[in-house]
Write a protein that holds these residues in place. Structure first.
Motif, short mmCIF file in Angstrom:
data_model
loop_
_atom_site.label_atom_id
_atom_site.label_comp_id
_atom_site.label_asym_id
_atom_site.label_seq_id
_atom_site.Cartn_x
_atom_site.Cartn_y
_atom_site.Cartn_z
N ARG A 68 0.90 -1.43 0.30
CA ARG A 68 -0.08 0.13 0.22
C ARG A 68 0.54 1.12 -0.30
O ARG A 68 2.21 0.72 1.02
N HIS A 104 -4.98 -8.58 1.08
CA HIS A 104 -4.19 -9.78 2.21
C HIS A 104 -4.83 -9.49 3.23
O HIS A 104 -5.48 -9.34 3.18
N HIS A 106 -3.93 -9.90 7.54
CA HIS A 106 -2.30 -10.35 8.92
C HIS A 106 -3.17 -10.36 10.14
O HIS A 106 -3.93 -9.58 10.26
N ARG A 112 -9.67 2.31 9.73
CA ARG A 112 -9.21 3.64 9.37
C ARG A 112 -9.92 5.02 9.97
O ARG A 112 -10.94 3.90 10.39
N HIS A 145 -8.60 -8.26 3.16
CA HIS A 145 -8.89 -6.87 2.46
C HIS A 145 -8.19 -6.40 1.84
O HIS A 145 -6.98 -5.90 1.69
FE FE2 Z 1 -3.71 -5.15 5.93
#
Ligand code: FE2
Ligand code: GTQ
Length: 363
Positions: A68, A104, A106, A112, A145
């Motif tokens: 990102r 991905h 994690h 956000r 996401h």
């Molecule tokens: Fe992420």
């Protein structure tokens, strides 16, 4: 106090031998058992005037590739560690029109908080959650996401994650999805349709996940709540301060991170306190100042502030006309669940004269 032993060549030799066998004497380490928390992270502010040009320049300088386009805010006290406070990382992420940030997942948990732009989405486990300024969007641990911007304007948001905590627990897992995006399997904003009704929870949903099943906390609802509560006294330390709740448990939105929003009314100044657990603030609107361990940070919309554990802090809205609103993330759920949450309040703002410990066992 025991007297320092006299230096002697024999004793030096003994210490060398001990260290080369990977042993240290407690007498060499005792100063690390500090009387109270002494974070290496410092109180620090990234003003929006500094964040904005760099995040915007990143759009021209760096493509969205495997990773990102997110500027990670490194605490200057942590010597290059990937951390904004000891346990939390905050970042500012930019997604340009037409871009996709690939899917991905994690074990670190993410939130956000939308800063600028409107109508882009984060897709979480097959549900597109659409972004509006001031919205809080959750990405629970291990959920797939990806982000997409199908609008004609850039979108900017703040990321908040518990990456440093998960790394220090040696519980980091990360995977890319086999494709750029996870196929959509649920309607847009489905979690809000299902769980986004204050105090009305669907009885047929039997699953109670650790992280909130409500992925979108809309600014519209937040703003309405703050407005309705305007005439209340509020918290002496935080003004009209609301914690975002897991709709089924009433607890924090995530097991490791809690989110809050606080309104300081025109001219309002809060009383100082300190507690274990760190926080990162993002100014949603208004102008004011936060004093952390005696250091004054004057802020305006967009600024981001790191507050270490056990730092004395107070906030003020310096405008006499406009509200100020601060969004923040913190790691207090971790401290609380381990019985390590301690708090001290100060009767006078910053004066530190009178201390009330919440826990009698705390000195
Ligand atoms: Fe992420
Ligand atoms: O958007 O998925 O700032 O995984 C750091 C790690 C953003 C993200 C960050 C991430 C993301």
């Amino acid at each position: 106090m025991s007297a320092e032993p006299k230096p002697s060549p024999a004793r030096d030799k003994f210490h060398e031998r001990m260290h080369s066998s990977h042993m240290y004497g407690l007498w060499e380490l005792a100063s690390q058992m500090t009387p109270n928390p002494q974070p290496k992270a410092i109180a620090y502010m990234w003003p929006w005037s500094e964040l904005e040009p760099i995040i915007k320049a990143s759009g021209e300088m760096v493509p969205v590739g495997e990773e990102r386009r997110a500027l990670q805010l490194f605490n200057p006290g942590l010597g290059g560690r990937w951390a904004t406070t000891n346990n939390l990382i905050a970042a500012v992420q930019l997604l340009l029109p037409g871009e996709v940030a690939r899917a991905h997942r994690h074990t670190p948990t993410a939130i956000r908080l939308i800063i600028e732009g409107s109508g882009a989405y984060t897709a979480v486990d097959g549900e597109r959650v659409y972004m509006e300024p001031g919205d809080l969007i959750l990405t629970p641990s291990w959920s797939w996401h990806d982000h997409g911007n199908e609008t004609d304007k850039p979108i900017i948001w703040m990321d908040g994650l518990d990456i440093p905590l998960i790394a220090s627990l040696d519980a980091m897992f990360f995977q890319f999805y086999s494709q750029a995006q996870v196929p959509t399997t649920r309607p847009a904003n489905a979690s809000k349709q299902l769980h986004g009704h204050t105090h009305l929870t669907p009885t047929w949903v039997k699953e109670k996940p650790r992280a909130s099943p409500l992925l979108l906390y809309s600014w519209q609802q937040t703003r309405e709540a703050l407005d309705t509560l305007r005439a209340q006294e509020g918290s002496p330390h935080d003004g009209i301060c609301l914690e975002y709740q897991h709709p089924q448990t009433g607890g924090p939105v995530m097991p490791t991170m809690s989110c809050k929003v606080q309104m300081l009314r025109p001219g309002e100044r809060t009383r100082a306190h300190r507690h274990t657990g760190s926080a990162v603030y993002h100014i949603v609107q208004g102008e004011g100042e936060t004093i952390i361990d005696g250091q004054r940070f004057s802020w305006n919309k967009g600024s981001i502030i790191a507050q270490p554990s056990w730092a004395v802090h107070e906030h003020a809205n310096t405008s006499t006309k406009e509200d100020a609103v601060l969004f923040s993330i913190n790691d207090t759920p971790v401290l609380e669940s381990l019985g390590l949450y301690y708090e001290e309040e100060f009767t006078e703002g910053g004066g530190r004269q009178q201390v009330t410990s919440t826990f009698s066992s705390h000195p």
